[in-house]
Design an enzyme around this catalytic site. Structure first.
Site, PDB file in Angstrom:
ATOM      1  N   LYS A  25     -12.608  -1.986   6.246  1.00  0.00           N
ATOM      2  CA  LYS A  25     -11.910  -2.956   7.074  1.00  0.00           C
ATOM      3  C   LYS A  25     -12.390  -2.885   8.517  1.00  0.00           C
ATOM      4  O   LYS A  25     -12.772  -3.871   9.092  1.00  0.00           O
ATOM      5  CB  LYS A  25     -10.410  -2.749   6.980  1.00  0.00           C
ATOM      6  CG  LYS A  25      -9.872  -3.415   5.720  1.00  0.00           C
ATOM      7  CD  LYS A  25      -8.805  -2.675   5.014  1.00  0.00           C
ATOM      8  CE  LYS A  25      -8.568  -3.288   3.642  1.00  0.00           C
ATOM      9  NZ  LYS A  25      -7.801  -2.399   2.773  1.00  0.00           N
ATOM     10  N   TRP A  49       0.832  -1.213   0.000  1.00  0.00           N
ATOM     11  CA  TRP A  49       0.000   0.000   0.000  1.00  0.00           C
ATOM     12  C   TRP A  49       0.854   1.246   0.000  1.00  0.00           C
ATOM     13  O   TRP A  49       0.496   2.241  -0.639  1.00  0.00           O
ATOM     14  CB  TRP A  49      -0.988  -0.014   1.162  1.00  0.00           C
ATOM     15  CG  TRP A  49      -1.979  -1.135   1.038  1.00  0.00           C
ATOM     16  CD1 TRP A  49      -2.126  -2.201   1.873  1.00  0.00           C
ATOM     17  CD2 TRP A  49      -2.949  -1.320  -0.014  1.00  0.00           C
ATOM     18  NE1 TRP A  49      -3.126  -3.031   1.411  1.00  0.00           N
ATOM     19  CE2 TRP A  49      -3.641  -2.520   0.262  1.00  0.00           C
ATOM     20  CE3 TRP A  49      -3.291  -0.590  -1.148  1.00  0.00           C
ATOM     21  CZ2 TRP A  49      -4.661  -2.997  -0.569  1.00  0.00           C
ATOM     22  CZ3 TRP A  49      -4.304  -1.066  -1.975  1.00  0.00           C
ATOM     23  CH2 TRP A  49      -4.974  -2.258  -1.680  1.00  0.00           C
ATOM     24  N   ASP A  95      -1.819   6.482   6.480  1.00  0.00           N
ATOM     25  CA  ASP A  95      -2.834   5.603   5.894  1.00  0.00           C
ATOM     26  C   ASP A  95      -3.205   4.583   6.972  1.00  0.00           C
ATOM     27  O   ASP A  95      -2.449   3.673   7.267  1.00  0.00           O
ATOM     28  CB  ASP A  95      -2.283   4.899   4.648  1.00  0.00           C
ATOM     29  CG  ASP A  95      -3.249   3.840   4.093  1.00  0.00           C
ATOM     30  OD1 ASP A  95      -4.354   3.677   4.659  1.00  0.00           O
ATOM     31  OD2 ASP A  95      -2.888   3.182   3.090  1.00  0.00           O
TER      32      ASP A  95
HETATM   33  C1  LIG Z   1      -7.216  -1.874   1.784  1.00  0.00           C
HETATM   34  C2  LIG Z   1      -6.169  -0.847   1.914  1.00  0.00           C
HETATM   35  C3  LIG Z   1      -6.049   0.203   0.991  1.00  0.00           C
HETATM   36  C4  LIG Z   1      -6.915   0.312  -0.251  1.00  0.00           C
HETATM   37  O1  LIG Z   1      -8.178   0.696   0.075  1.00  0.00           O
HETATM   38  P1  LIG Z   1      -9.283   1.011  -1.048  1.00  0.00           P
HETATM   39  O2  LIG Z   1     -10.370   1.632  -0.227  1.00  0.00           O
HETATM   40  O3  LIG Z   1      -9.655  -0.287  -1.673  1.00  0.00           O
HETATM   41  O4  LIG Z   1      -8.674   1.956  -2.017  1.00  0.00           O
HETATM   42  C5  LIG Z   1      -5.085   1.151   1.216  1.00  0.00           C
HETATM   43  N1  LIG Z   1      -4.261   1.088   2.275  1.00  0.00           N
HETATM   44  C6  LIG Z   1      -4.346   0.088   3.177  1.00  0.00           C
HETATM   45  C7  LIG Z   1      -3.413   0.073   4.341  1.00  0.00           C
HETATM   46  C8  LIG Z   1      -5.303  -0.907   3.026  1.00  0.00           C
HETATM   47  O5  LIG Z   1      -5.381  -1.904   3.924  1.00  0.00           O
END
Ligand SMILES: *Cc1c(COP(=O)(O)O)cnc(C)c1O
Length: 360
Positions: A193, A101, A169
């Site tokens: 998540k 990511w 993030d």
């Molecule tokens: C799942 C995830 C993403 C991507 O998320 P989307 O909403 O599908 O763009 C980005 N960063 C992390 C740490 C993730 O776990």
């Protein structure tokens, strides 16, 4: 009703209480005669949902008053682009690369042709740890980290200190523990998540940062547009925000984020103990001091992919789904976000112990 234990990385498990409350109100929202999905985003009915979700996030996550909370779309992946678009001042941006990511976020900086630097990386050891003593420059335009690495199962225990604005993030660990806001300037997370269904992206941004946002970027991609309009510039993902609000209410009934954190620590310990006490049958991917409380990635000894597939299949047949590891490291991954119950963890541990004793 036959609910499985969902160990999938995302979209992930949602508390049953949340799903049931949504179900109860799906067709006729609190006697209004229509679904929240059908309500105008300018209606009083929706406004209450929107305001309550915002207020609950601020209260439970202890977000200080000098931060704005925004509801955007485009997922966390859109933030990979919005961060450099909005925060780059023409100086240097700095990134820590701790997994796929972060790498994707770096790719977006590259596309925008901004000056950037990778100051720390765990790439050479297949991202099995969080680098120590990450040294961001105080004069960087911004410093960027991924707080929890969903694929590799690593997580920062403390955030690096820097005078540069720190961007985090937190897609896979938002609301799982209380953070130190004095270190964070912008946090973002896709909701799917740990905070509800996909479709809404939470951005928590220090108001001070909004003043640097340039005029010459598209309205929808400017944080300031959404801040100026209380995230109602255009139609927001109303149903997702409703579900996010219900999820926050659920956290409150669990005793708040501190209580959820304690449960998360205990849940993760059960699983890591099962790995550590397996006489080497199970091998955790992350180094011990970098272990994630949200995603437990592990292999079976000698990366025996046949046995790994067998265990995944056995788990699925026993009502435990989503355990196949990400293709980049193989093996298994148990995602154990806030909504995963002790019952689910205990069922998995029991299966792992039985499987190990039969295949050692
Ligand atoms: C799942 C995830 C993403 C991507 O998320 P989307 O909403 O599908 O763009 C980005 N960063 C992390 C740490 C993730 O776990």
């Amino acid at each position: 009703m036959n609910r499985v234990f969902n160990f999938g990385a995302g979209p992930a498990a949602i508390p049953l209480e949340v799903l049931k409350e949504a179900q109860e109100n799906l067709v006729d929202f609190k006697g209004e005669g229509l679904s929240i999905m059908e309500a105008s985003h300018r209606s009083k009915m929706y406004d209450e949902v929107h305001s309550e979700a915002l207020a609950l996030i601020r209260e439970l996550y202890e977000v200080p008053e000098d931060y704005d909370i925004l509801f955007l779309q485009g997922g966390a992946s859109m933030q990979f682009a919005m961060v450099p678009l909005n925060l780059s001042l023409g100086g240097k941006a700095q990134y820590a690369d701790t997994g796929s990511w972060s790498t994707k976020a770096i790719k977006e900086a590259k596309i925008q042709n901004i000056d950037f630097e990778i100051v720390a990386s765990s790439k050479d050891s297949s991202h099995n740890h969080i680098p120590k003593d990450i040294n961001f420059s105080d004069d960087a335009d911004y410093a960027y980290i991924t707080s929890n690495n969903t694929i590799y199962g690593t997580q920062y225990k403390t955030f690096p200190s820097t005078k540069a604005p720190l961007v985090v993030d937190a897609s896979s660990d938002i609301f799982s523990y209380l953070v130190d806001w004095s270190k964070i300037d912008l946090m973002f997370a896709g909701a799917q998540k740990n905070a509800g269904p996909s479709g809404v992206t939470i951005v928590i941004i220090k108001k001070e940062l909004l003043t640097r946002v340039k005029e010459n970027i598209p309205s929808m991609l400017r944080y300031k547009t959404h801040s100026d309009t209380n995230s109602l510039y255009n139609t927001p993902p109303t149903f997702g925000i409703y579900m996010l609000g219900l999820t926050m209410k659920w956290i409150k009934t669990q005793g708040g984020i501190k209580a959820v954190q304690k449960a998360n620590e205990e849940k993760a310990k059960l699983l890591y103990d099962a790995i550590d006490n397996s006489d080497g049958f199970y091998v955790g991917h992350a180094q011990k001091d970098s272990r994630s409380l949200m995603n437990v990635s592990f292999n079976i000894k000698d990366k025996d992919s046949e046995l790994e597939a067998k265990l995944v299949k056995l788990a699925t047949n026993s009502g435990m789904i989503g355990l196949k590891g990400h293709r980049s490291i193989g093996g298994l991954r148990a995602s154990i976000y806030n909504a995963m119950s002790f019952e689910g963890i205990k069922a998995l541990v029991a299966l792992m112990e039985k499987f190990a004793s039969e295949h050692r």
